[in-house]
Design a protein around this motif. Structure first.
Motif, PDB file in Angstrom:
ATOM      1  N   LEU A 140       0.730  -1.248   0.006  1.00  0.00           N
ATOM      2  CA  LEU A 140       0.027   0.020  -0.002  1.00  0.00           C
ATOM      3  C   LEU A 140       0.870   1.248  -0.053  1.00  0.00           C
ATOM      4  CD1 LEU A 140      -2.699   1.505   0.208  1.00  0.00           C
ATOM      5  CD2 LEU A 140      -2.576   0.957   2.660  1.00  0.00           C
ATOM      6  N   GLY A 141       2.062   1.235   0.845  1.00  0.00           N
ATOM      7  CA  GLY A 141       2.772   2.420   0.951  1.00  0.00           C
ATOM      8  C   GLY A 141       3.182   2.641  -0.365  1.00  0.00           C
ATOM      9  N   ALA A 142       3.913   1.898  -1.275  1.00  0.00           N
ATOM     10  CA  ALA A 142       4.488   2.272  -2.674  1.00  0.00           C
ATOM     11  C   ALA A 142       3.369   2.780  -3.519  1.00  0.00           C
ATOM     12  CB  ALA A 142       5.141   1.020  -3.244  1.00  0.00           C
ATOM     13  N   HIS A 143       2.313   2.174  -3.487  1.00  0.00           N
ATOM     14  CA  HIS A 143       1.268   2.551  -4.224  1.00  0.00           C
ATOM     15  C   HIS A 143       0.666   4.262  -3.945  1.00  0.00           C
ATOM     16  CE1 HIS A 143       0.762  -1.193  -6.069  1.00  0.00           C
ATOM     17  NE2 HIS A 143       0.109  -0.746  -6.741  1.00  0.00           N
ATOM     18  N   ASN A 167       0.089   6.824   7.943  1.00  0.00           N
ATOM     19  CA  ASN A 167       0.357   5.498   8.464  1.00  0.00           C
ATOM     20  C   ASN A 167       0.020   4.462   8.105  1.00  0.00           C
ATOM     21  OD1 ASN A 167       1.525   4.044  10.258  1.00  0.00           O
ATOM     22  ND2 ASN A 167       0.938   5.218  12.285  1.00  0.00           N
ATOM     23  N   CYS A 168       1.091   3.988   7.165  1.00  0.00           N
ATOM     24  CA  CYS A 168       0.731   2.534   6.642  1.00  0.00           C
ATOM     25  C   CYS A 168       1.489   1.540   7.081  1.00  0.00           C
ATOM     26  CB  CYS A 168       0.961   2.632   5.091  1.00  0.00           C
ATOM     27  SG  CYS A 168       0.258   3.844   4.145  1.00  0.00           S
ATOM     28  N   ALA A 169       2.366   1.838   8.123  1.00  0.00           N
ATOM     29  CA  ALA A 169       3.273   0.662   8.774  1.00  0.00           C
ATOM     30  C   ALA A 169       2.651   0.025   9.699  1.00  0.00           C
ATOM     31  CB  ALA A 169       4.281   1.638   9.409  1.00  0.00           C
ATOM     32  N   SER A 170       2.739  -1.256   9.634  1.00  0.00           N
ATOM     33  CA  SER A 170       2.103  -2.324  10.426  1.00  0.00           C
ATOM     34  C   SER A 170       2.944  -3.660  10.276  1.00  0.00           C
ATOM     35  CB  SER A 170       0.527  -2.261  10.069  1.00  0.00           C
ATOM     36  OG  SER A 170       0.136  -3.274  11.152  1.00  0.00           O
ATOM     37  N   TYR A 192      -9.687  -6.587   2.438  1.00  0.00           N
ATOM     38  CA  TYR A 192      -8.301  -6.885   1.581  1.00  0.00           C
ATOM     39  C   TYR A 192      -8.081  -5.666   0.685  1.00  0.00           C
ATOM     40  CZ  TYR A 192      -8.293 -11.598   3.533  1.00  0.00           C
ATOM     41  OH  TYR A 192      -8.187 -12.762   4.465  1.00  0.00           O
ATOM     42  N   ILE A 193      -7.025  -5.424   0.868  1.00  0.00           N
ATOM     43  CA  ILE A 193      -6.506  -4.553  -0.354  1.00  0.00           C
ATOM     44  C   ILE A 193      -5.751  -5.397  -1.581  1.00  0.00           C
ATOM     45  CG2 ILE A 193      -5.258  -2.607  -0.938  1.00  0.00           C
ATOM     46  CD1 ILE A 193      -5.140  -1.859   2.222  1.00  0.00           C
ATOM     47  N   LEU A 194      -6.469  -5.515  -2.763  1.00  0.00           N
ATOM     48  CA  LEU A 194      -6.049  -6.090  -3.514  1.00  0.00           C
ATOM     49  C   LEU A 194      -5.296  -5.296  -4.697  1.00  0.00           C
ATOM     50  CD1 LEU A 194      -8.832  -8.952  -4.194  1.00  0.00           C
ATOM     51  CD2 LEU A 194      -6.745  -8.904  -2.985  1.00  0.00           C
ATOM     52  N   GLY A 195      -4.852  -6.137  -5.660  1.00  0.00           N
ATOM     53  CA  GLY A 195      -4.393  -5.350  -6.828  1.00  0.00           C
ATOM     54  C   GLY A 195      -4.990  -3.972  -7.528  1.00  0.00           C
ATOM     55  N   SER A 196      -4.417  -2.942  -8.263  1.00  0.00           N
ATOM     56  CA  SER A 196      -5.029  -2.020  -8.970  1.00  0.00           C
ATOM     57  C   SER A 196      -6.084  -2.337  -9.849  1.00  0.00           C
ATOM     58  CB  SER A 196      -3.889  -1.004  -9.240  1.00  0.00           C
ATOM     59  OG  SER A 196      -3.440  -1.614 -10.584  1.00  0.00           O
ATOM     60  N   THR A 197      -6.934  -1.443 -10.377  1.00  0.00           N
ATOM     61  CA  THR A 197      -7.821  -1.763 -11.337  1.00  0.00           C
ATOM     62  C   THR A 197      -7.236  -2.195 -12.582  1.00  0.00           C
ATOM     63  OG1 THR A 197      -8.229   0.682 -11.592  1.00  0.00           O
ATOM     64  CG2 THR A 197      -9.781  -0.444  -9.867  1.00  0.00           C
ATOM     65  N   GLN A 198      -6.019  -1.545 -12.883  1.00  0.00           N
ATOM     66  CA  GLN A 198      -5.514  -1.869 -13.987  1.00  0.00           C
ATOM     67  C   GLN A 198      -4.397  -2.767 -14.077  1.00  0.00           C
ATOM     68  OE1 GLN A 198      -6.884  -0.344 -16.711  1.00  0.00           O
ATOM     69  NE2 GLN A 198      -8.274   0.711 -15.265  1.00  0.00           N
ATOM     70  N   ARG A 199      -3.715  -3.069 -13.124  1.00  0.00           N
ATOM     71  CA  ARG A 199      -2.653  -4.082 -13.185  1.00  0.00           C
ATOM     72  C   ARG A 199      -2.849  -5.315 -12.500  1.00  0.00           C
ATOM     73  NH1 ARG A 199      -0.701  -0.749 -16.256  1.00  0.00           N
ATOM     74  NH2 ARG A 199       1.401   0.216 -16.007  1.00  0.00           N
ATOM     75  N   PRO A 242      -9.499  -2.046  -4.326  1.00  0.00           N
ATOM     76  CA  PRO A 242      -8.260  -2.508  -5.433  1.00  0.00           C
ATOM     77  C   PRO A 242      -7.382  -1.101  -4.801  1.00  0.00           C
ATOM     78  CG  PRO A 242     -10.062  -2.167  -6.582  1.00  0.00           C
ATOM     79  CD  PRO A 242     -10.654  -2.035  -5.024  1.00  0.00           C
ATOM     80  N   VAL A 243      -6.160  -1.262  -4.680  1.00  0.00           N
ATOM     81  CA  VAL A 243      -5.068  -0.533  -4.053  1.00  0.00           C
ATOM     82  C   VAL A 243      -4.910   0.900  -4.450  1.00  0.00           C
ATOM     83  CG1 VAL A 243      -3.034  -1.099  -5.546  1.00  0.00           C
ATOM     84  CG2 VAL A 243      -2.744  -0.369  -3.321  1.00  0.00           C
ATOM     85  N   ASP A 244      -5.476   1.013  -5.916  1.00  0.00           N
ATOM     86  CA  ASP A 244      -5.372   2.316  -6.427  1.00  0.00           C
ATOM     87  C   ASP A 244      -6.577   3.083  -5.899  1.00  0.00           C
ATOM     88  OD1 ASP A 244      -6.734   0.589  -8.112  1.00  0.00           O
ATOM     89  OD2 ASP A 244      -6.732   1.928  -9.639  1.00  0.00           O
ATOM     90  N   VAL A 245      -7.675   2.307  -5.566  1.00  0.00           N
ATOM     91  CA  VAL A 245      -8.843   2.955  -5.228  1.00  0.00           C
ATOM     92  C   VAL A 245      -8.720   3.652  -3.838  1.00  0.00           C
ATOM     93  CG1 VAL A 245     -11.561   2.715  -4.537  1.00  0.00           C
ATOM     94  CG2 VAL A 245     -10.476   1.748  -6.865  1.00  0.00           C
ATOM     95  N   ILE A 246      -8.107   2.697  -2.945  1.00  0.00           N
ATOM     96  CA  ILE A 246      -7.879   3.187  -1.549  1.00  0.00           C
ATOM     97  C   ILE A 246      -6.984   4.292  -1.226  1.00  0.00           C
ATOM     98  CG2 ILE A 246      -5.924   1.562  -0.821  1.00  0.00           C
ATOM     99  CD1 ILE A 246      -7.378   1.337   1.881  1.00  0.00           C
TER     100      ILE A 246
END
Length: 418
Positions: free
Chosen positions: A82-85, A162-165, A256-263, A296-300
């Motif tokens: 999540l942090g990288a996105h 704060n995405c660290a966990s 659950y944070i899944l992959g982006s809507t495109q990748r 999706p990760v890009d949505v969040i």
């Protein structure tokens, strides 16, 4: 604000009196009823045990500060999925001039190399010209920086994500407490050091496993884990602070944070969801139940950035699929039988043994999913939910994830329904 995420709905103890106890010297702005107020709250299932009092001098000092600036952001946990996105989303925002990524180096890799490897793995678009990497540790005092570096960082930041966990489901809450509860207190103190900053904290819907008094008395397990307990404690604390003008906070509960809507790329087998899918593929069936809640990760990332930049940020969000679906979709896409829960459990136990079935599936995952994966989805009012096409997204996810047959070690067959 619902102060007790997954609260019992009943007071197990009287409302705790205000006291003057510091839980950690690194957060002198908040006082609690006792030094271990978080442990008391968790042990009793009573959110009022964790109700803080804001130091009066702190309240007066922060009241004179301007609103948080919106052009600089600090991402804690920047090397994670999540942090990288989030770094990518922020760096491509025309209103953001600098993104500070706090990343721990290892003995063999620099912080920059670690971030680049994550960006490459998930194919994240990042404007590195806007990214400044700080080698720090979100679980350490002053983030592991010297005082000058800490003060300079506090002066320059307006938004904190704060995405660290730790998604360690085997450690107890006590094992996780120093790193992930006390570190949140340090981040809260940082948010009112030198300047006022807005915090977006990524929680988990796993905290909703704790709903009744007996849930807090359960022994630790894969599902009722120290990780879920930590997320419950942190959500309770932020719920109290959302009602106070001193701190500017948003609790973003995540399914659950899944992959982006495109990748469509995500951590794959690191998620318990994908382990269950592997088991389903191995036995050729999945039970007839509700589909898990996901985002999706890009949505969040979009939701978190837009909310933090709003004139009045929401204090709590739960970005999740706004429409329901069922495991029938998984069965169609993967060519599986749709069976009852009892039949699914029996097939797993027959193939892999009762011990494996009990460990992987628990008493009844279907019941737990129905408890945790609530139908509510909380977005900013103007959020466009047209991204939520379950069939298209799971076709993408099933075609990109690397799975294996859990019971044989072989790579699982590719999706058959797309």
């Amino acid at each position: 604000m619902d102060h007790g995420v997954g609260s019992t709905g009943e007071s197990l103890r009287p409302v705790w009196p205000h006291a003057d106890a510091l839980i950690t010297r690194d957060c002198r702005s908040l006082r609690f009823a006792g030094k271990y107020a978080d442990v008391v709250a968790l042990s009793t299932g009573d959110p009022t045990a964790l109700r803080p009092t804001v130091d009066a001098a702190t309240r007066r000092r922060v009241a004179t500060m301007p609103e948080p600036r919106l052009d600089t952001a600090l991402v804690l946990g920047g090397n994670g999925f999540l942090g990288a996105h989030l770094i990518g989303r922020l760096s491509c925002d025309p209103g953001i001039t600098e993104v500070v990524a706090m990343i721990r180096p290892t003995e063999t890799e620099s912080a920059r190399r670690r971030l680049q490897a994550t960006i490459d793995r998930y194919e994240v678009a990042v404007d590195m010209g806007k990214v400044r990497i700080v080698e720090g540790n979100p679980t350490a005092r002053f983030f592991g920086l010297d005082r000058e570096g800490y003060t300079a960082l506090a002066d320059s930041i307006g938004l904190i994500y704060n995405c660290a966990s730790s998604t360690d489901y085997l450690s107890s809450y006590v094992d996780l407490r120093d790193d992930w509860f006390l570190s949140l207190l340090r981040v809260l103190e940082f948010s009112i050091t030198r300047t006022r900053k807005h915090i977006t904290y990524v929680g988990s819907i796993g905290a909703h496993l704790y709903q009744r008094a007996e849930d807090f008395r359960r022994p630790d397990s894969w599902w009722y884990s120290g990780y879920a307990q930590m997320k419950w404690v942190n959500a309770v604390l932020l719920g109290w602070l959302a009602d106070d003008d001193t701190f500017s906070v948003t609790l973003c509960e995540a399914p659950y944070i899944l992959g982006s809507t495109q990748r469509g790329l995500d951590p794959g087998r690191a998620y318990s969801f994908w382990r269950i899918i592997e088991v389903a593929i191995a036995v050729g069936a999945i039970w007839d139940g509700p589909g898990m809640n996901y985002v999706p990760v890009d949505v969040i990332c979009e939701v978190m950035v837009d909310n933090a930049q709003a004139d009045v940020p929401m204090a709590r969000m739960l970005p999740s699929n706004p429409t329901d679906y069922s495991h029938r979709l998984y069965a169609e896409l993967l060519g599986l039988d749709l069976v009852t829960w009892d039949e699914f459990y029996r097939r797993v136990a027959d193939l892999a043994g009762e011990k494996f079935a009990a460990t992987m599936l628990g008493d009844n995952i279907d019941v737990l999913m129905r408890k945790v994966h609530k139908p509510e989805a909380i977005f900013p009012a103007d959020h466009d939910t047209s991204w939520c096409d379950h069939r298209r997204l799971f076709e993408l996810y099933f075609s990109t994830v690397t799975l294996k047959d859990l019971l044989s070690g072989r790579r699982a067959p590719a999706m058959t329904g797309a």
